[in-house]
Design an enzyme around this catalytic site. Structure first.
Site, PDB file in Angstrom:
ATOM      1  N   ARG A 263       0.863  -1.178   0.000  1.00  0.00           N
ATOM      2  CA  ARG A 263       0.000   0.000   0.000  1.00  0.00           C
ATOM      3  C   ARG A 263       0.902   1.230   0.000  1.00  0.00           C
ATOM      4  O   ARG A 263       1.425   1.640   1.027  1.00  0.00           O
ATOM      5  CB  ARG A 263      -0.910  -0.022   1.236  1.00  0.00           C
ATOM      6  N   HIS A 267      -3.718   4.600   4.450  1.00  0.00           N
ATOM      7  CA  HIS A 267      -4.906   3.737   4.429  1.00  0.00           C
ATOM      8  C   HIS A 267      -6.073   4.472   3.773  1.00  0.00           C
ATOM      9  O   HIS A 267      -6.744   3.936   2.903  1.00  0.00           O
ATOM     10  CB  HIS A 267      -5.257   3.331   5.859  1.00  0.00           C
ATOM     11  N   TYR A 276       3.501   4.905  11.602  1.00  0.00           N
ATOM     12  CA  TYR A 276       3.725   3.472  11.803  1.00  0.00           C
ATOM     13  C   TYR A 276       4.621   2.814  10.751  1.00  0.00           C
ATOM     14  O   TYR A 276       4.845   1.608  10.806  1.00  0.00           O
ATOM     15  CB  TYR A 276       2.388   2.718  11.879  1.00  0.00           C
TER      16      TYR A 276
END
Length: 373
Positions: A263, A267, A276
């Site tokens: 990805r 998100h 993160y």
């Protein structure tokens, strides 16, 4: 590939390394089982990658302009999206997630209709039966149960419909994933479970999702074959997914396919992925871009030149312009629609709730003589 059955447990296991047919530099890689797709199919896939990338970029821009509520980008995962669409027959069904808008559009849904859910206007903007595409889902893994139920119904009707059910790595931690896999295997249904392992379920890394050697290894526990594939290699995806679809149609039962991809963006627009994961990790995956990989391969094979590249770019821009125009138009919404389609006959509780909302709208001056709009 031989038909795999539970009586041959070793045949159910995936490969140690994901299947790859085109390397990161665009070079062809021979495989003893999977053949390189023909030039026409690769050309169609490349067009899908170009259009998918442009759709992702345009949707992100529309979010920043306030024309869309949210957009879960599939930037960097377009090979999975395009391949999922191309391997299906006209009457096969796709069961997508919220991140699979490019796959939905590749199946023939207009970009504007595909974005209705993400704009926040309605639950779905297209007719599922017209395109053989189920509504996109936001709850994790619920669509897998719907896909299996649909495949069971098709089996009862004597149809050879194949259902391709898409999900992410985070969905494999849900109970619905287990139930769908188990049911599909026990009843030998024509379902291909397609997991796009993009390394993160929002901020939770794969290491916190499973201790298995791979997600594809989960297949043997249900008695179905599993396979791993390079999710940024559209040629390998077409070959592996295509074989699984053919196997299902021929009565071989379900398959679990794990695509290893990444990805590249957050998100959604509401997520800060810098909290993160390291930028160096993201940049390392940029070199594996599926669009650049196929472009290099097609160019080296003499199947892509500057004129064709410009033609594809122009076509993608036309799609983006149509999407902009559609989402820059204000939608005339009827608040009563919140209650109108819940049941065929409105319950007393829903009627009471509607009257409360109607009265509030009247007091605020938003109601008209013909109803609230």
């Amino acid at each position: 590939m031989q038909q795999m059955t539970p009586s041959d447990p070793h045949a159910l296991l995936p490969r140690d390394a994901p299947v790859r047919l085109i390397d990161e530099d665009g070079g062809a890689t021979a495989d003893e089982v999977y053949a390189m797709p023909d030039a026409d199919l690769l050309g169609r896939a490349y067009r899908g990658l170009v259009e998918g990338r442009r759709i992702n970029d345009q949707a992100n821009a529309l979010v920043r302009q306030g024309r869309m509520a949210v957009y879960p980008s599939s930037h960097g995962q377009e090979a999975c999206q395009v391949a999922a669409s191309l391997v299906l027959g006209e009457h096969d069904w796709l069961f997508p997630t919220y991140r699979d808008s490019v796959a939905v559009i590749a199946r023939g849904v207009s970009p504007a209709d595909a974005m209705v859910l993400l704009k926040g206007d309605w639950h779905s903007g297209y007719d599922p039966h017209e395109h053989c595409v189920a509504p996109q889902t936001t709850p994790l893994a619920t669509q897998l149960l719907h896909a299996v139920g649909f495949a069971q119904a098709a089996k009862h009707r004597g149809e050879d419909t194949v259902v391709l059910a898409m999900c992410g790595d985070g969905s494999t931690s849900e109970g619905d994933f287990h139930e769908a896999m188990n049911f599909a295997a026990v009843f030998h249904l024509r379902v291909v479970f397609f997991v796009q392992n993009n390394e993160f379920a929002i901020s939770v890394p794969l290491a916190r999702q499973t201790a298995a050697p791979s997600l594809a290894h989960k297949a043997i526990g249900y008695g179905m074959p599993g396979q791993r594939v390079d999710g940024n290699d559209v040629a390998a995806l077409l070959a592996v997914l295509g074989e699984a679809v053919d196997r299902a149609r021929d009565g071989g039962g379900p398959t679990l396919i794990e695509a290893h991809t990444y990805r590249m963006q957050a998100h959604t627009n509401a997520d800060d992925d810098t909290r993160y994961r390291e930028r160096a990790e993201v940049q390392a995956w940029a070199a594996r871009d599926p669009l650049l990989r196929l472009r290099a391969h097609l160019t080296a094979q003499g199947l892509l030149d500057d004129a064709r590249e410009q033609e594809l770019a122009d076509g993608a821009e036309t799609i983006a312009a149509a999407l902009r125009d559609a989402l820059n138009t204000d939608t005339d919404l009827d608040p009563e629609d919140l209650f109108r389609f819940v049941h065929s006959t409105r319950s007393p509780q829903l009627e009471e709730q509607w009257r409360q909302l109607h009265d509030e709208l009247e007091r605020s001056g938003s109601a008209t003589a013909g109803g609230a709009r």
